[in-house]
Design an enzyme around this catalytic site. Structure first.
Site: not given
Length: 317
Positions: A20, A121, A123, A141, A172, A224
């Site tokens: 990423e 977290r 991203n 999750d 994203n 994404d």
């Protein structure tokens, strides 16, 4: 519309589990990116094919550089200043003041949001044109489809904002138009698959006027990570579809480029003249293809924009 573009797999970059956040470092002529579950920042000097990597104490999802070369990184527990020690990149370090060291990377936590759910977290993240760092959070999750994620702004004074955009499942797609007056943001969760555009006040760093820019239920894959080219067009990685999609500033799909990996994750312009588009990818835990998890490079015939540096001064970790 379909782009007949040669796509090169960069074998020297190695293979990631979740590659990423590619960032082109112009002075070094090197590409940096992260492998989230491996807790690694990785770099590749493209001309020499020299690869380096640094271990961090937590999963790392997004990075940016300040003007001194220190890394601002979004980890699990907050935003960190990270110093990359080239000479010690393979050495396990010990505690240093209030910092932690691992494999040549010293990390000092700067700020942390009030996470509203467990297992969260940071991203996707990057700097706006004025050098403020933006990053979003998510519940790891994804099967929970929890809208606990939010987008935050970390300004040049080192102040972390309250949530600027809330209700995100899998944040994203952050990017800004060439003039900085339009901000893009996506939610890549299968239940969302939306890209939004906002009017952006460059003076205050405030987005407003949220609207749907592209609904990928009408196209292919999930939106994404993304990048904006010099023409102001928005390139998104269509995760699960093995494609890059380019949308004009009016939200019209005008190009599709196939990549060998099924789950391209984020793209960034770099190379000499910013004419190369680098693409990271994810290696799925099951039924991974031979190309999944690698970094790719292609020349789409359009140039990109230099990645802004963080405008503040980060402490040495």
């Amino acid at each position: 519309m379909n782009g007949a573009v040669h796509v090169e797999r960069l074998d020297a970059a190695g293979r990631a589990a979740v590659g990423e956040c590619p960032v082109w470092h112009e002075e070094q002529q090197a590409l940096y990116w992260v492998d989230i579950p491996a807790r690694r920042i990785v770099s590749l000097h493209v001309a020499s094919a020299r690869r380096s990597e640094w271990a961090l104490p937590e999963q790392v999802a997004c990075i940016a550089f300040d003007r001194a070369g220190t890394v601002l990184a979004g980890l699990e527990s907050g935003l960190f200043a990270v110093t990359l020690d080239e000479a010690a990149q393979h050495r396990d370090g010990g505690p240093h003041d209030n910092a932690s060291a691992s494999g040549g990377a010293l990390a000092r936590r700067l700020a942390a949001p009030a996470f509203t759910a467990g297992g969260m977290r940071f991203n996707d993240g990057r700097c706006d044109r004025q050098g403020r760092f933006w990053a979003g959070t998510m519940v790891q999750d994804m099967s929970l489809a929890s809208p606990a994620g939010a987008l935050y702004r970390f300004d040049e004074k080192g102040v972390l904002s309250a949530p600027v955009v809330e209700g995100l499942i899998t944040q994203n797609g952050l990017a800004w138009s060439p003039d900085g007056r339009t901000m893009y943001l996506s939610d890549s969760h299968p239940q969302r698959r939306l890209i939004w555009a906002f009017d952006f006040d460059t003076g205050t760093g405030t987005p407003h006027g949220r609207r749907v820019f592209a609904d990928l239920h009408h196209y292919t894959g999930r939106p994404d990570g993304a990048a904006v080219d010099a023409d102001g067009c928005y390139w998104t990685c269509a995760n699960d579809a093995g494609r890059l999609l380019r949308f004009t500033p009016q939200g019209r799909l005008d190009r599709e480029v196939s990549v060998p990996a099924s789950k391209p994750s984020m793209c960034a312009f770099g190379g000499d003249g910013l004419d190369t588009l680098f693409v990271t990818s994810i290696r799925p835990s099951a039924n991974a293809g031979d190309d999944d998890g690698y970094v790719f490079a292609l020349r789409p015939g359009v140039k990109g924009l230099a990645e802004p540096r963080y405008a503040g001064v980060l402490p040495v970790a």
